[in-house]
Enzyme design. Structure first.
Site, PDB file in Angstrom:
ATOM      1  CB  THR A   1      -0.938   0.005   1.218  1.00 11.91           C
ATOM      2  OG1 THR A   1      -1.770  -1.155   1.165  1.00 11.91           O
ATOM      3  CG2 THR A   1      -1.807   1.245   1.239  1.00 11.91           C
TER       4      THR A   1
ATOM      5  CG  HIS B   1      -0.737   0.654  -4.620  1.00 11.49           C
ATOM      6  ND1 HIS B   1      -0.858   0.567  -5.992  1.00 11.49           N
ATOM      7  CD2 HIS B   1      -0.847  -0.618  -4.157  1.00 11.49           C
ATOM      8  CE1 HIS B   1      -1.044  -0.685  -6.352  1.00 11.49           C
ATOM      9  NE2 HIS B   1      -1.028  -1.431  -5.252  1.00 11.49           N
TER      10      HIS B   1
END
Length: 344
Positions: A42, A45
């Site tokens: 994450t 990202h």
């Protein structure tokens, strides 16, 4: 004004390590002196601007551990100097979803290191009710794995995986490897991993996969062979690729289940064979993060050596090198996790 060093993501692709104010805490909060903070998919990202871009500039990092530095006036049960981990998911506490234990569906949910400043810093502020005491003898590298392990604990719990169930894990990167190990712990068999990277395929086999398919084109044939032609009871997508999600529905047996875990782009979708889904009574369920009991269970499993952690703790870099760590992390497939040492 007290200050600390922190890695501030000022824009996609650009960290600045700078002096910033130490977070203030309220009467029900705790200030944690961070020791280690892992880099999660994450976080990649976020770094690339695919996720949570509206929060920039801010301090990411949600896989952290450290010691209690300060507590609010109303906090009980935490001691300064105590080693801890933290549930990073903060709900309102009183809505329909929070009352049902579905904090991630709370309309006001805020995640430390994703929506508010996190652990790529010397200190992080956390509501004291979410701080979990950790065994004092456990290493910070081990404890920083609590949050990612909690994620696979929750995925296994929500999917209802148990003894003798056949499971396919699509992708054997960091989280996929943990899924494989979790499947081994709950008694799934056989466990089949699909991973084209040879270094990660080797780690998947070591982690407990009964078979690793390095050629995704052979996955359907191999799964059929391993399940007497039925297909898998459960397929876990751990990458976040639309092509793999589509393949997951082809790999499950009639009555099988797709565990949706990998994070895709906001507009990504795959065609769902509706008639087949109805007639075969197939199902799909999402799972994104560990909360509450998942964190406690993950900490217990790690503390008692139930996970192979060596590939996850071999790469620790100082906070000052965070930019290069993010830029090179995907070029090292044999390293499943890079952690940031915020004390160095």
């Amino acid at each position: 004004m007290e200050t600390m060093r922190a890695a501030v993501l000022t824009r996609p692709g650009a960290f600045e390590v700078r002096e910033v104010p130490i977070p203030s805490i309220g009467p029900d909060d705790a200030l944690i002196r961070v020791e280690r903070c892992g880099i999660c998919g994450t976080d990649i990202h976020i770094f690339k601007g695919h996720y949570a871009a509206d929060t920039l500039p801010f301090i990411p990092g949600h896989e952290f551990t450290g010691t209690v530095s300060r507590v609010g006036d109303r906090v009980e049960g935490l001691q300064v100097g105590q080693r801890v981990v933290a549930d990073v998911n903060i709900g309102c506490g009183h809505c329909y979803f929070c009352r049902r234990g579905e904090v991630l569906n709370c309309q006001a949910v805020s995640q430390i290191g994703i929506h508010r400043d996190g652990g790529f810093a010397e200190f992080v502020a956390v509501p004291a009710r979410l701080v979990i005491p950790a065994p004092g003898e456990a290493s910070p590298e081990l404890l920083a794995l609590t949050e990612p392990v909690a994620c696979v604990v929750r995925a296994a719990r929500k999917s209802g995986i148990g003894f003798g169930m056949s499971v396919v894990v699509l992708g054997a990167g960091p989280i996929g490897n943990l899924h494989i190990q979790m499947m081994r712990l709950v008694g799934a068999a056989p466990i089949i991993a699909v991973e084209p990277s040879q270094p990660r395929a080797a780690l998947a086999e070591k982690a407990g996969a009964d078979l690793v398919a390095t050629d995704p084109r052979q996955a359907r044939r191999l799964v059929a062979e391993m399940t007497q032609g039925r297909g898998a009871d459960v397929v876990i997508e751990s990458v976040g690729a639309t092509a793999l999600y589509a393949e997951a529905f082809r790999l499950i047996r009639p009555g099988g289940h797709v565990a949706a875990f990998g994070i895709t782009g906001p507009n990504d979708s795959v065609p769902l064979p509706l008639l087949e889904t109805v007639l075969r009574e197939n199902s799909v369920k999402g799972s994104v993060a560990g909360i509450g009991q998942d964190m406690h269970d993950a900490l217990t499993l790690l503390s008692h050596g139930r996970f192979q952690v060596e590939p996850f703790i071999g790469s620790v870099v100082p906070l000052s090198a965070i930019q290069s760590a993010f830029e090179t992390i995907q070029d090292r497939p044999a390293v499943l996790k890079t952690q940031i040492d915020t004390t160095a």
